[in-house]
Design a protein around this motif. Structure first.
Motif, PDB file in Angstrom:
ATOM      1  N   GLY A 221       0.779  -1.224   0.000  1.00 55.99           N
ATOM      2  CA  GLY A 221       0.000   0.000   0.000  1.00 55.99           C
ATOM      3  C   GLY A 221       0.814   1.279   0.000  1.00 55.99           C
ATOM      4  N   ALA A 222       2.137   1.170   0.182  1.00 56.98           N
ATOM      5  CA  ALA A 222       2.959   2.375   0.280  1.00 56.98           C
ATOM      6  C   ALA A 222       2.964   3.168  -1.025  1.00 56.98           C
ATOM      7  CB  ALA A 222       4.380   2.005   0.672  1.00 56.98           C
ATOM      8  N   ARG A 223       3.150   2.471  -2.136  1.00 51.63           N
ATOM      9  CA  ARG A 223       3.210   3.165  -3.435  1.00 51.63           C
ATOM     10  C   ARG A 223       1.883   3.861  -3.747  1.00 51.63           C
ATOM     11  NH1 ARG A 223       6.340   2.642  -8.187  1.00 51.63           N
ATOM     12  NH2 ARG A 223       7.485   0.861  -7.343  1.00 51.63           N
ATOM     13  N   GLU A 224       0.777   3.220  -3.427  1.00 45.76           N
ATOM     14  CA  GLU A 224      -0.532   3.809  -3.717  1.00 45.76           C
ATOM     15  C   GLU A 224      -0.814   5.003  -2.800  1.00 45.76           C
ATOM     16  OE1 GLU A 224      -0.115  -0.082  -5.303  1.00 45.76           O
ATOM     17  OE2 GLU A 224       0.066   0.567  -3.199  1.00 45.76           O
ATOM     18  N   ARG A 225      -0.360   4.912  -1.552  1.00 40.92           N
ATOM     19  CA  ARG A 225      -0.624   5.985  -0.584  1.00 40.92           C
ATOM     20  C   ARG A 225       0.287   7.182  -0.794  1.00 40.92           C
ATOM     21  NH1 ARG A 225      -1.242   9.626   2.170  1.00 40.92           N
ATOM     22  NH2 ARG A 225      -1.926   9.817   4.339  1.00 40.92           N
ATOM     23  N   PHE A 226       1.511   6.946  -1.282  1.00 45.52           N
ATOM     24  CA  PHE A 226       2.488   8.021  -1.467  1.00 45.52           C
ATOM     25  C   PHE A 226       3.080   7.951  -2.874  1.00 45.52           C
ATOM     26  CE2 PHE A 226       2.438   6.761   2.988  1.00 45.52           C
ATOM     27  CZ  PHE A 226       2.243   7.976   3.646  1.00 45.52           C
ATOM     28  N   GLN A 232      10.107   8.169  -9.245  1.00 44.24           N
ATOM     29  CA  GLN A 232      11.412   7.921  -9.846  1.00 44.24           C
ATOM     30  C   GLN A 232      12.103   6.690  -9.255  1.00 44.24           C
ATOM     31  OE1 GLN A 232      12.225   9.839 -12.425  1.00 44.24           O
ATOM     32  NE2 GLN A 232      10.335  11.008 -12.086  1.00 44.24           N
ATOM     33  N   LYS A 233      11.349   5.812  -8.615  1.00 43.52           N
ATOM     34  CA  LYS A 233      11.935   4.639  -7.962  1.00 43.52           C
ATOM     35  C   LYS A 233      11.342   3.366  -8.566  1.00 43.52           C
ATOM     36  CE  LYS A 233      12.404   7.273  -3.664  1.00 43.52           C
ATOM     37  NZ  LYS A 233      13.751   7.735  -3.976  1.00 43.52           N
ATOM     38  N   GLU A 234      11.924   2.920  -9.673  1.00 41.85           N
ATOM     39  CA  GLU A 234      11.379   1.764 -10.379  1.00 41.85           C
ATOM     40  C   GLU A 234      11.389   0.509  -9.511  1.00 41.85           C
ATOM     41  OE1 GLU A 234      13.215   1.145 -14.127  1.00 41.85           O
ATOM     42  OE2 GLU A 234      12.832   3.178 -14.861  1.00 41.85           O
ATOM     43  N   SER A 235      12.383   0.394  -8.626  1.00 47.26           N
ATOM     44  CA  SER A 235      12.478  -0.791  -7.770  1.00 47.26           C
ATOM     45  C   SER A 235      11.417  -0.816  -6.683  1.00 47.26           C
ATOM     46  CB  SER A 235      13.857  -0.854  -7.107  1.00 47.26           C
ATOM     47  OG  SER A 235      14.000   0.181  -6.150  1.00 47.26           O
ATOM     48  N   GLY A 236      10.806   0.349  -6.425  1.00 46.15           N
ATOM     49  CA  GLY A 236       9.857   0.431  -5.319  1.00 46.15           C
ATOM     50  C   GLY A 236      10.525   0.538  -3.974  1.00 46.15           C
ATOM     51  N   LYS A 237      11.847   0.701  -3.960  1.00 45.47           N
ATOM     52  CA  LYS A 237      12.601   0.783  -2.711  1.00 45.47           C
ATOM     53  C   LYS A 237      13.221   2.164  -2.538  1.00 45.47           C
ATOM     54  CE  LYS A 237      14.030  -4.072  -2.177  1.00 45.47           C
ATOM     55  NZ  LYS A 237      15.209  -4.948  -1.909  1.00 45.47           N
ATOM     56  N   PHE A 238      13.567   2.479  -1.295  1.00 46.60           N
ATOM     57  CA  PHE A 238      14.373   3.654  -1.010  1.00 46.60           C
ATOM     58  C   PHE A 238      15.216   3.348   0.221  1.00 46.60           C
ATOM     59  CE2 PHE A 238      10.198   4.259   0.968  1.00 46.60           C
ATOM     60  CZ  PHE A 238      10.541   4.416   2.306  1.00 46.60           C
ATOM     61  N   LEU A 239      16.328   4.051   0.366  1.00 47.56           N
ATOM     62  CA  LEU A 239      17.201   3.858   1.521  1.00 47.56           C
ATOM     63  C   LEU A 239      16.774   4.782   2.653  1.00 47.56           C
ATOM     64  CD1 LEU A 239      20.853   3.556   0.171  1.00 47.56           C
ATOM     65  CD2 LEU A 239      19.499   1.799   1.306  1.00 47.56           C
TER      66      LEU A 239
END
Length: 249
Positions: A221-226, A232-239
């Motif tokens: 749900g993170a991608r849909e909520r934010f 710009q994060k194709e992997s769906g990850k961030f540090l």
């Protein structure tokens, strides 16, 4: 995390109190219920790393308002917790009820729990408040059963270095401060940054085996909520944070 964060441009003055969670406990707990970094990242990552916790006795170190403990209890764990903030503990008691043992105690000091009383300890985003981890890790290890796990997270050392002032020594253990703002009130926060090898060395010196070091993706749900965060994060990850699972050797 706060709704607004900024670095401290000059060293805090002697009269400025840092990390005073009692002064903003309600606002902080409310923010964490829906924030990306807590509700959709730090908390689900810890719960996922814990795996099947049915029947396991788990101590939540630095439990705050109790969201991690509540999630673990929903999955069948028997939970207890401690925190240094009386205000946060009051919120945890409201959330978890009177049947959960919650103690007022400092991470880094003696803990009011028996030897080998827990199958797991979770320590989500608390160790980085301490300059010296020696006593804290020794006490967390003491309350674990043989083969018990310490599951936790800290600020990611690479991220902390990227956001540090130019010329900062990555290999130094150093204090860093920032302002957190809730509802127009600024709150001074101070943490201790350390390089990756200092983190892993502290774990092994304390008698833990390192089983997992993780940089997980955010929870469902993170991608849909934010959506703006992930454009710009194709992997769906961030540090942001570094997660780990240790075993009492």
């Amino acid at each position: 995390m706060a709704s607004w964060v900024s670095p401290v441009e000059a060293p805090p003055g002697p009269g400025e109190r840092a990390n005073d969670y009692d002064s903003f406990a309600e606002a902080y707990a409310a923010e964490n219920e829906t924030s990306l970094l807590n509700a959709y990242y730090a908390r689900p990552a810890i719960v996922d790393l814990a795996g099947d916790v049915t029947g396991r006795r788990i101590l939540d170190a630095g439990c705050g308002a109790g969201p991690v403990a509540a999630d673990l209890r929903e999955r069948g764990a028997v939970v207890a917790g401690f925190d240094s903030s009386a205000g946060m503990l009051a919120l945890a008691r409201r959330r978890l009820g009177d049947d959960v043992v919650l103690e007022h105690a400092e991470l880094g000091g003696p803990l009011p729990f028996a030897d080998a009383g827990f199958d797991d300890v979770v320590a989500s985003l608390v160790l980085h408040y301490l300059e010296d981890w020696t006593t804290a890790l020794a006490e967390l290890r003491r309350v674990l059963k043989p083969g018990g796990r310490l599951i936790g997270s800290v600020h990611h050392p690479f991220v902390q270095h990227l956001t540090a002032p130019p010329g900062t020594d990555y290999f130094a253990i150093r204090a860093t401060s920032q302002w957190w703002e809730f509802g127009g009130t600024k709150n001074l926060m101070t943490f201790w940054d350390r390089p990756l090898h200092a983190i892993t060395d502290a774990f092994t010196a304390a008698g833990f085996r390192i089983d997992v070091i993780s940089e997980p993706a955010p929870g469902p749900g993170a991608r849909e909520r934010f959506p703006e965060v992930f454009e710009q994060k194709e992997s769906g990850k961030f540090l942001c944070f570094l997660f780990f699972v240790l075993t009492k050797a």
